[in-house]
Design a protein around this motif. Structure first.
Motif, PDB file in Angstrom:
ATOM      1  N   PHE A   4      -9.766   0.504   2.183  1.00 56.86           N
ATOM      2  CA  PHE A   4     -10.809   1.702   2.159  1.00 56.86           C
ATOM      3  C   PHE A   4     -10.241   2.557   1.280  1.00 56.86           C
ATOM      4  CE2 PHE A   4     -13.096   5.507   3.380  1.00 56.86           C
ATOM      5  CZ  PHE A   4     -14.354   4.861   3.428  1.00 56.86           C
ATOM      6  N   ILE A   5     -11.059   2.837   0.293  1.00 51.81           N
ATOM      7  CA  ILE A   5     -11.036   3.982  -0.637  1.00 51.81           C
ATOM      8  C   ILE A   5     -11.981   5.010  -0.552  1.00 51.81           C
ATOM      9  CG2 ILE A   5     -10.373   4.692  -3.085  1.00 51.81           C
ATOM     10  CD1 ILE A   5      -9.297   1.752  -3.300  1.00 51.81           C
ATOM     11  N   PRO A   6     -11.692   6.118   0.075  1.00 51.72           N
ATOM     12  CA  PRO A   6     -12.870   7.088   0.157  1.00 51.72           C
ATOM     13  C   PRO A   6     -13.697   7.242  -1.385  1.00 51.72           C
ATOM     14  CG  PRO A   6     -10.981   7.620   1.304  1.00 51.72           C
ATOM     15  CD  PRO A   6     -10.516   6.723   0.733  1.00 51.72           C
ATOM     16  N   GLY A   7     -14.774   7.343  -1.232  1.00 54.51           N
ATOM     17  CA  GLY A   7     -15.795   7.368  -2.639  1.00 54.51           C
ATOM     18  C   GLY A   7     -15.810   6.182  -3.365  1.00 54.51           C
ATOM     19  N   VAL A   8     -15.076   5.079  -3.106  1.00 50.14           N
ATOM     20  CA  VAL A   8     -15.100   3.897  -3.948  1.00 50.14           C
ATOM     21  C   VAL A   8     -15.690   2.683  -3.204  1.00 50.14           C
ATOM     22  CG1 VAL A   8     -13.781   2.405  -5.127  1.00 50.14           C
ATOM     23  CG2 VAL A   8     -13.303   4.714  -5.309  1.00 50.14           C
ATOM     24  N   THR A   9     -15.053   2.566  -1.890  1.00 54.14           N
ATOM     25  CA  THR A   9     -15.355   1.261  -0.841  1.00 54.14           C
ATOM     26  C   THR A   9     -16.706   1.606  -0.580  1.00 54.14           C
ATOM     27  OG1 THR A   9     -12.983   1.053  -0.476  1.00 54.14           O
ATOM     28  CG2 THR A   9     -14.628  -0.088   0.784  1.00 54.14           C
ATOM     29  N   PHE A  12       1.012  -1.308  -0.100  1.00 59.23           N
ATOM     30  CA  PHE A  12       0.012   0.018  -0.160  1.00 59.23           C
ATOM     31  C   PHE A  12       0.948   1.267  -0.030  1.00 59.23           C
ATOM     32  CE2 PHE A  12      -2.732  -3.350   1.938  1.00 59.23           C
ATOM     33  CZ  PHE A  12      -4.074  -3.006   1.389  1.00 59.23           C
ATOM     34  N   GLU A  13       0.462   2.098  -0.563  1.00 60.27           N
ATOM     35  CA  GLU A  13       1.077   3.709  -0.451  1.00 60.27           C
ATOM     36  C   GLU A  13      -0.120   4.592  -0.009  1.00 60.27           C
ATOM     37  OE1 GLU A  13       4.149   4.846  -1.807  1.00 60.27           O
ATOM     38  OE2 GLU A  13       4.686   2.718  -1.872  1.00 60.27           O
ATOM     39  N   GLY A  47       5.213   3.830   1.722  1.00 62.94           N
ATOM     40  CA  GLY A  47       4.580   2.514   1.416  1.00 62.94           C
ATOM     41  C   GLY A  47       4.693   1.699   2.574  1.00 62.94           C
ATOM     42  N   ALA A  48       3.910   0.522   2.362  1.00 68.05           N
ATOM     43  CA  ALA A  48       4.166  -0.316   3.831  1.00 68.05           C
ATOM     44  C   ALA A  48       3.481  -1.798   3.123  1.00 68.05           C
ATOM     45  CB  ALA A  48       2.865  -0.020   4.501  1.00 68.05           C
ATOM     46  N   GLU A  49       4.117  -2.756   3.737  1.00 68.74           N
ATOM     47  CA  GLU A  49       3.580  -3.994   3.173  1.00 68.74           C
ATOM     48  C   GLU A  49       2.546  -4.609   4.477  1.00 68.74           C
ATOM     49  OE1 GLU A  49       4.477  -5.915   0.602  1.00 68.74           O
ATOM     50  OE2 GLU A  49       5.461  -4.085   0.098  1.00 68.74           O
ATOM     51  N   LEU A  50       1.356  -5.049   4.162  1.00 69.01           N
ATOM     52  CA  LEU A  50       0.577  -5.332   5.204  1.00 69.01           C
ATOM     53  C   LEU A  50       0.010  -6.766   4.727  1.00 69.01           C
ATOM     54  CD1 LEU A  50      -1.592  -1.977   5.424  1.00 69.01           C
ATOM     55  CD2 LEU A  50       0.224  -2.919   7.124  1.00 69.01           C
TER      56      LEU A  50
END
Length: 118
Positions: free
Chosen positions: A24-29, A4-5, A14-17
């Motif tokens: 969660f993507i605002p306006g999309v999810t 993820f960025e 960046g992060a590895e999760l």
């Protein structure tokens, strides 16, 4: 692992999760709500306050003698425009509190300014 960025400062970090991480993507999810014209904002707030999801109304929770604390964002996050959520929501919640007998002396505001300058 998922990569993820995240917005960070003027760029990203960046992060590895784990694969089971929900994204969660605002306006999309969850789609953004419909635009509410300014002349219909009060009715929308009243509807929300009079029918909260899964809990009693402010009028049912509070009464004369109740102590109330508001924790609100500062103007950096909360907006300065006359229709900002923090300005309107506080206005209508205060109306409800006063209508059931809560007194001004029993209401405290905490402004959560985090690390923003004064």
């Amino acid at each position: 692992m998922k990569h993820f960025e995240f917005e960070y400062g003027a760029g990203t970090m960046g992060a590895e999760l784990p694969d089971y991480t929900d994204e969660f993507i605002p306006g999309v999810t969850v789609p953004d709500p419909d635009y509410i014209p300014e002349d219909k904002l009060e009715a929308a707030y009243r509807e929300s306050l009079d029918h909260p999801i899964g809990m009693p109304t402010v009028k049912e929770l509070a009464h004369k003698g109740s102590k109330v604390v508001f924790v609100v964002p500062d103007r950096v996050k909360g907006g300065e425009q006359p229709t900002s959520h923090r300005k309107l929501s506080i206005k209508y919640i205060l109306q409800d509190l006063y209508s059931v007998g809560v007194e001004k002396k029993d209401i405290l505001f905490i402004i959560s300014n985090g690390l923003h300058p004064r």
